[in-house]
Design a protein around this motif. Structure first.
Motif, mmCIF file in Angstrom:
data_model
loop_
_atom_site.group_PDB
_atom_site.id
_atom_site.type_symbol
_atom_site.label_atom_id
_atom_site.label_comp_id
_atom_site.label_asym_id
_atom_site.label_seq_id
_atom_site.Cartn_x
_atom_site.Cartn_y
_atom_site.Cartn_z
ATOM 1 N N PHE A 42 32.734 27.748 36.787
ATOM 2 C CA PHE A 42 32.420 29.204 36.861
ATOM 3 C C PHE A 42 33.621 29.955 36.168
ATOM 4 O O PHE A 42 33.072 31.186 35.621
ATOM 5 C CB PHE A 42 31.968 29.693 38.371
ATOM 6 N N SER A 43 34.727 29.915 36.714
ATOM 7 C CA SER A 43 36.010 30.605 36.121
ATOM 8 C C SER A 43 35.801 30.492 34.845
ATOM 9 O O SER A 43 36.540 31.397 34.030
ATOM 10 C CB SER A 43 37.313 30.074 36.662
ATOM 11 N N ASN A 44 35.470 29.481 34.084
ATOM 12 C CA ASN A 44 35.424 29.314 32.725
ATOM 13 C C ASN A 44 33.955 29.615 32.110
ATOM 14 O O ASN A 44 33.879 29.087 30.628
ATOM 15 C CB ASN A 44 35.994 27.847 32.242
ATOM 16 N N ALA A 45 33.236 30.568 32.928
ATOM 17 C CA ALA A 45 31.882 30.521 32.091
ATOM 18 C C ALA A 45 30.950 29.408 31.783
ATOM 19 O O ALA A 45 30.524 29.635 30.638
ATOM 20 C CB ALA A 45 32.014 31.741 31.147
ATOM 21 N N ALA B 218 39.746 34.912 43.472
ATOM 22 C CA ALA B 218 40.463 34.769 44.669
ATOM 23 C C ALA B 218 40.297 33.344 45.202
ATOM 24 O O ALA B 218 41.326 32.913 45.700
ATOM 25 C CB ALA B 218 39.758 35.848 45.420
ATOM 26 N N TYR B 219 39.118 32.569 45.128
ATOM 27 C CA TYR B 219 39.063 31.306 45.727
ATOM 28 C C TYR B 219 39.544 30.350 44.479
ATOM 29 O O TYR B 219 40.279 29.261 45.306
ATOM 30 C CB TYR B 219 37.489 30.932 45.812
ATOM 31 N N PRO C 25 40.669 42.102 51.646
ATOM 32 C CA PRO C 25 39.667 42.951 50.985
ATOM 33 C C PRO C 25 40.233 43.540 49.595
ATOM 34 O O PRO C 25 39.459 43.615 48.474
ATOM 35 C CB PRO C 25 39.688 44.278 51.838
ATOM 36 N N GLU C 26 41.420 43.456 49.435
ATOM 37 C CA GLU C 26 41.991 43.839 47.918
ATOM 38 C C GLU C 26 41.501 43.030 46.724
ATOM 39 O O GLU C 26 41.725 43.084 45.611
ATOM 40 C CB GLU C 26 43.341 44.219 47.841
ATOM 41 N N GLU C 27 41.100 41.928 47.109
ATOM 42 C CA GLU C 27 40.815 40.710 46.106
ATOM 43 C C GLU C 27 39.172 40.521 46.045
ATOM 44 O O GLU C 27 38.599 39.673 45.453
ATOM 45 C CB GLU C 27 41.446 39.268 46.511
#
Length: 331
Positions: free
Chosen positions: A241-244, A186-187, A177-179
């Protein structure tokens, strides 16, 4: 050529065909791409850009085009499908893909071509067209994704999860939950910083979340995706997606749409698309001077949605009718 008259998603499509050309193309950086051609070798050239990133091409994608009229070029983008190395994100960015499209065009001695793409394929089609408007005869887009943060927030930040709470819970339950404030990050840690067998577990969860929401008729049971496919699909999507999308800033596509002035564009959008909501298609159509938007009343995101398939084939047939004399994009 007559189309399939059976019922179901394939009803509007042309019959299955085999490629007349298949090859592996070395594009440098250690990447080799699977490329195929089908239809009429002297026909109207069109390149098909698949979704994901990481989805790969399928035989169904050949069937949207009248094989007597179109010369259809399909390829698996870096790291997925039959391209190698598999699931690799090394030297794998949007700009590498744009360069790959140009490499293929030059290799096949095509001057200008139509560009057909859905979802991420629509994103890449727009970026390619903006970068090479002189080589883009027209655009045929489905399920528009503009690679903007608001779209990622919708799908990975809980917006779509409010409509699909059961599937959202499955997607988020693998993450502490904290992520949950940044599920893409997180993935990412689990898709890249764990052993391969662990990556497959998270990759299947990532792919299943998307697959479950693809069709308006979905009951949330997408089935367990193949591990090899899911690993490439999830790693590549997460990487991009991590790098837009490797774009200079949020909203880059819309800011540069003026470069597509005069490029005829067909947009086919499902009204109930849970993955790429219709706002992006509406914004795109409003910003282009030569765009026609077809909003399909009872359809979701998938290329196989009957209403979407029918409109895409209808639009491509209409283009073909205006080009049967020359089989060239020379205007």
């Amino acid at each position: 050529m007559d189309r399939n008259t059976s019922q179901g998603p394939a009803a509007a499509l042309y019959p299955p065909i085999d490629p007349f050309d298949q090859r592996m193309v070395d594009v440098g950086d250690g990447h080799r791409l699977y490329v195929e051609q089908c239809g009429n070798p002297d026909g109207l050239p069109v390149v098909v850009l698949h979704g994901g990133p990481g989805g790969g091409c399928s035989p169904m994608m050949r069937r949207f085009f009248d094989p007597a009229i179109y010369r259809v070029v399909l390829f698996d983008q870096r790291g997925c499908g039959r391209s190698r190395p598999h699931a690799s994100v090394r030297d794998n960015t949007t700009w590498h893909l744009v360069a790959d499209i140009e490499h293929i065009r030059n290799l096949l001695a095509i001057d200008r071509w139509a560009v057909f793409g859905g979802s991420w394929g629509a994103t890449l089609s727009l970026i390619y067209g903006i970068t090479h408007p002189d080589r883009t005869a027209r655009l045929i887009l489905r399920g528009v994704f503009l690679m903007e943060q608001r779209e990622l927030n919708w799908f990975y930040g809980g917006g779509a999860g409010q409509f699909w709470p059961d599937q959202w819970n499955r997607f988020t339950s693998l993450i502490p939950p904290e992520e949950h404030d940044d599920l893409i990050a997180a993935y990412k840690r689990r898709l890249f910083d764990t052993p391969a067998h662990e990556q497959v577990r998270y990759a299947r969860a990532w792919a299943s979340w998307e697959n479950a929401l693809a069709s308006v008729r979905s009951q949330g049971q997408s089935g367990e995706p193949n591990g090899e496919y899911a690993r490439a699909f999830a790693r590549l999507e997460n990487h991009y997606f991590s790098n837009a999308g490797f774009l200079e800033h949020d909203g880059w596509i819309r800011q540069n749409l003026h470069r597509l002035t005069g490029v005829p564009t067909v947009i086919v959008q499902g009204r109930y698309d849970m993955i790429c909501p219709p706002l992006s298609a509406q914004l795109l159509a409003s910003a282009l001077d030569a765009a026609t938007l077809h909003m399909i009343p009872f359809a979701g995101h998938a290329l196989s949605e009957p209403g979407i398939s029918e409109q895409l084939v209808r639009s491509l047939d209409r283009i073909a009718q205006t080009r049967t004399d020359t089989l060239r994009f020379d205007d």
